[in-house]
Design a protein around this motif. Structure first.
Motif, PDB file in Angstrom:
ATOM      1  N   MET B 153      26.699  46.120  33.067  1.00 54.72           N
ATOM      2  CA  MET B 153      26.629  45.309  34.272  1.00 54.72           C
ATOM      3  C   MET B 153      26.040  46.112  35.425  1.00 54.72           C
ATOM      4  O   MET B 153      25.188  45.619  36.161  1.00 54.72           O
ATOM      5  CB  MET B 153      28.056  44.857  34.615  1.00 54.72           C
ATOM      6  N   LEU B 156      22.376  46.522  34.973  1.00 56.60           N
ATOM      7  CA  LEU B 156      21.686  45.285  35.325  1.00 56.60           C
ATOM      8  C   LEU B 156      21.595  45.131  36.834  1.00 56.60           C
ATOM      9  O   LEU B 156      20.572  44.726  37.378  1.00 56.60           O
ATOM     10  CB  LEU B 156      22.441  44.068  34.755  1.00 56.60           C
ATOM     11  N   THR B 157      22.693  45.441  37.520  1.00 60.95           N
ATOM     12  CA  THR B 157      22.730  45.278  38.969  1.00 60.95           C
ATOM     13  C   THR B 157      21.634  46.098  39.625  1.00 60.95           C
ATOM     14  O   THR B 157      20.957  45.646  40.549  1.00 60.95           O
ATOM     15  CB  THR B 157      24.105  45.731  39.502  1.00 60.95           C
ATOM     16  N   ALA B 184      23.870  37.159  28.498  1.00 62.19           N
ATOM     17  CA  ALA B 184      24.352  37.360  29.860  1.00 62.19           C
ATOM     18  C   ALA B 184      25.690  36.639  30.036  1.00 62.19           C
ATOM     19  O   ALA B 184      26.596  37.110  30.712  1.00 62.19           O
ATOM     20  CB  ALA B 184      23.324  36.828  30.861  1.00 62.19           C
ATOM     21  N   ARG B 185      25.790  35.490  29.395  1.00 64.44           N
ATOM     22  CA  ARG B 185      27.009  34.706  29.432  1.00 64.44           C
ATOM     23  C   ARG B 185      28.189  35.497  28.843  1.00 64.44           C
ATOM     24  O   ARG B 185      29.260  35.566  29.435  1.00 64.44           O
ATOM     25  CB  ARG B 185      26.767  33.453  28.578  1.00 64.44           C
ATOM     26  N   LEU B 188      29.159  38.328  31.101  1.00 65.05           N
ATOM     27  CA  LEU B 188      29.948  37.881  32.248  1.00 65.05           C
ATOM     28  C   LEU B 188      31.400  37.659  31.843  1.00 65.05           C
ATOM     29  O   LEU B 188      32.317  38.122  32.506  1.00 65.05           O
ATOM     30  CB  LEU B 188      29.358  36.596  32.836  1.00 65.05           C
ATOM     31  N   THR B 189      31.610  36.917  30.746  1.00 69.09           N
ATOM     32  CA  THR B 189      32.990  36.690  30.328  1.00 69.09           C
ATOM     33  C   THR B 189      33.612  37.992  29.839  1.00 69.09           C
ATOM     34  O   THR B 189      34.818  38.202  29.960  1.00 69.09           O
ATOM     35  CB  THR B 189      33.093  35.612  29.235  1.00 69.09           C
ATOM     36  N   MET B 191      33.393  40.684  31.258  1.00 64.38           N
ATOM     37  CA  MET B 191      33.838  41.424  32.430  1.00 64.38           C
ATOM     38  C   MET B 191      35.352  41.329  32.641  1.00 64.38           C
ATOM     39  O   MET B 191      35.926  42.070  33.423  1.00 64.38           O
ATOM     40  CB  MET B 191      33.108  40.923  33.687  1.00 64.38           C
ATOM     41  N   ARG B 192      35.995  40.382  31.929  1.00 59.79           N
ATOM     42  CA  ARG B 192      37.456  40.318  32.013  1.00 59.79           C
ATOM     43  C   ARG B 192      38.070  41.592  31.429  1.00 59.79           C
ATOM     44  O   ARG B 192      39.196  41.943  31.706  1.00 59.79           O
ATOM     45  CB  ARG B 192      37.975  39.117  31.207  1.00 59.79           C
TER      46      ARG B 192
END
Lengths: 494, 494
Positions: B153, B156-157, B184-185, B188-189, B191-192
């Protein structure tokens, strides 16, 4: 796509009711592949396999079956299960599927869904086919300008699985007016300053489609701008839906196939070739065949007008198909080139002068090319044709030794005699040029008609692909005959 | 697309050398719109406008011009600036553009680029046209299995702006073998649980294209699986590139246009209609027109064989174009339906029996429909046709009152007399059925030829779109004549 590779294994697992293996099969692969391997099963077997996986995954796999298979599976399942399955599909897929099932099944299924989903189905249903409204999904996540980058990121983290697209964040105001968008890329780089508001980050020049826009226009826009998705707005620019790149590819393919069918004088099919019934297909072909047939009948009537000329100069007859098809082929080449260039926006109606000039030049080049071949052919064919001999003191006689038979036609009457004599003389001079000269003129008429008609239909708002080809063929057939007979009269003087 | 709306304003800004407004214009809109508004400017004016914005933005705008305009602008600019501009384009666009500029310009530009870019250009250049290798970009970001979700992440940022796609993270091992992907989806999930490794999260069943795969196959795969991008691998499954959804849409459109052109017997164009020179276009049409012409010549020779029959039964002549075009039209409908169904994978060669049966049934239905119309037409036309009168004791006389002239043909010879007499009798009986019966047979021959030929060409590995149509037309023209004359001989007995 049906892949029969795993059918025996699948059927064995079903026979053993092997839950572990079946549930693994349902999740191990990309849903589109799972669907491919399952497509060979009966709808009953499919509904059995579905018992071994969760509803989300079921609807995921279902969405990759073709429409007909989806309808079968949904009709096979228990109504409650079916309603759940359909509910989990994307809103646009849901509506498309419900339009295909039997009316009573449809009513029952809709009745079993939550009020919100029901309303959504009715709303999407109201848009005419082939519009952005009918194509869009209503499942679009909205963000507000006052949300911070971190908040947006957190929302995405929690819900990413449920969103139709995470690549664009659409920003709306309190009344749902589209205000701007933030791309996932911008959001990620925005994380360098996580307290920043989406309102500061967003692009306000958002390309959107209107609900009533034609799907082909929408697809062109998305393709031209390389978008992943395009928001759909109503007249007040309220955000009502979203069209994603995969729907656009489908439209591009669908429209291209429709154009190809129209150019070949087939009314576009609603389903694939094998799914369309023979009767429907016959009807979609028959209407255009009939129109073309009537055009050809006019050609027959035109030919009848020239009966005496063709009887006197019989050698003109075998070239009739050659003349007509040369005009028709060059006309259909031009029409197809212009139709595809129009639909891909490579040309517009305002380019007409350039297009017509190019086509006339090409017509001349192609015509001269074919005429050269035609000259050789007429030389050969007229030289092997029996001659009419007409000495001044006796009736004109035509002696034919064709096909091993001998027969003699005796013509009387001064007028005919002198004409026949004239023909005998001119055959050695100008007759060889009748077919070549006709070819040049007919090919030019073909390229002209084939290029001008699509432009006219585009100008007056009719689909050039649908309207042009039959008319081009009809006009060229008749023009071809008239040009041929006129050239013959002029050069050979009959 | 050229939008002339802002041209006057733009030219005014240039005349005033108004830096503030020009640099605002270059960034205010989506680059594709900016390009649209600038497309009406000369390449000199464009290079002036470019002075008012940064290189990244320049190359962004440049990428939306059509190829020809890009070449003009690049050739107009100072070599150093041009090299910078081209370098900033996506690797695939870069190679396509460089292939179009003059050889010496190309050499100079490549020499001015960094070694890495130069190598990349040479690598992409080596793949044959229309392969995944020629279509891909090499600008693909790779991740390792041991990287954590948070690290990915963060990466990517920092770099999101530079990535060709951020929607899929491709995971490779130390030797660059493709191991899996994280969407990407999923990221993102994921990231939990930010410490999770990408290796745990990734899907290992990655759909990939091989560098040498045909671009049409790749496009079909992406469309079928609704992918945003597809990784391209070499024989050892090393990740060498990436094809994104926008390139796929372009290929789908390009292939559809090519098919349409081939069906209309035009060799596919490399550039758009107006960009293709008249000579090139004439050549691409001329080769197929010539093939079709030779087919039509065979028809002419076939007709010549039936000369005596056509002379005796002259009323057969006007229907010749009708017969031929009915067969040709139904054949081209079938061919187009089968070609498009094959290219969209709706049918495969193994469906041949089903296809042929359907087409024969349709041919029968369509043929009977047209035959009904044909019966009415022949009734009308034969009834208005002059009759041959042949009393037994005097020569057969044909009296025609066509076109206001009266002329009499006197035939002698016993064989002819008896045959003419036979015709006179049968005209009232079976002659009316010659055209209708022929229509049924010809239309069935058309649907049969039109469906079988594309399947045969597909089977033996030739492009059905390219090969079928001329052959269908040629076969049907000749078959039509033979069927017509045979039916006439059978029913009327000449």
């Amino acid at each position: 796509m049906i892949n029969t590779l795993f059918l025996p294994e699948l059927r064995e697992m079903l026979a053993d009711n092997n839950h572990a293996e079946l549930s693994e099969f349902c999740v191990a692969l990309h849903a589109s592949r799972t669907a491919e391997f399952m497509a060979g099963l009966t709808s009953e077997e499919i509904s059995q396999v579905f018992q071994h996986t969760d509803p989300d995954n079921r609807s995921d796999i279902l969405s990759y079956f073709d429409r007909q298979k989806q309808v079968e599976v949904v009709s096979e399942l228990d109504r409650n299960e079916a309603a759940k399955l359909v509910e989990l599909l994307q809103p646009d897929d849901r509506v498309d599927l419900l339009q295909e099932v039997e009316d009573d099944v449809r009513e029952e299924l809709i009745a079993l869904m939550p009020a919100e989903v029901r309303r959504d189905i009715l709303r999407l249903d109201q848009y005419p086919e082939d519009t952005a409204g009918a194509m869009m999904t209503t499942d679009v996540t909205k963000f507000s300008e006052t949300m911070s980058v971190r908040e947006a990121m957190d929302a995405l983290t929690v819900q990413a699985e449920d969103f139709e697209t995470i690549y664009y964040l659409y920003i709306v105001d309190d009344e749902n007016h589209l205000r701007g968008l933030v791309s996932a890329r911008q959001l990620l780089t925005g994380m360098r300053k996580p307290t920043q508001k989406l309102g500061e980050l967003m692009q306000t020049d958002v390309v959107a489609a209107h609900v009533m826009d034609d799907q082909e226009e929408v697809a062109n826009k998305v393709a031209r701008m390389d978008l992943l998705a395009i928001p759909v707005v109503d007249l007040e620019r309220r955000l009502v839906g979203l069209i994603t790149h995969d729907d656009v590819i489908d439209v591009v393919r669908e429209e291209a196939t429709e154009d190809a069918h129209r150019i070949a004088a087939v009314e576009p099919l609603d389903q694939s070739y094998l799914r369309t019934s023979v009767l429907t297909l016959s009807w979609k072909r028959g209407i255009w065949l009939t129109i073309l047939f009537v055009c050809a009948l006019l050609t027959a009537f035109a030919l009848e007008q020239y009966e005496s000329r063709l009887k006197t100069l019989y050698w003109l007859v075998p070239f009739i198909p050659l003349i007509i098809s040369s005009g028709g082929n060059s006309g259909s080449q031009s029409a197809t080139l212009i139709i595809t260039a129009l639909s891909r926006k490579h040309i517009s109606v305002s380019d007409w002068a350039k297009v017509v000039t190019r086509e006339l030049v090409m017509g001349l080049l192609l015509g001269v090319g074919l005429a050269t071949l035609g000259l050789l052919a007429s030389w050969f064919m007229i030289n092997t044709e029996p001659r009419v001999i007409a000495p001044e003191d006796q009736p004109a006689m035509e002696i034919s030794v064709d096909g091993g038979e001998t027969w003699i036609a005796n013509e009387v009457g001064g007028e005919v005699q002198s004409r026949v004599k004239q023909e005998t003389q001119s055959l050695t001079h100008l007759a060889f040029f009748v077919v070549p000269l006709t070819l040049v003129l007919v090919v030019m008429a073909g390229t002209l008609t084939g290029s001008v008609l699509p432009l006219i239909f585009e100008k007056i708002g009719l689909d050039p692909a649908m309207m042009s080809n039959p008319f081009v063929a009809g006009i060229i057939d008749i023009l071809g005959i008239v040009i041929y007979m006129t050239v013959a009269a002029w050069l050979v003087g009959v």
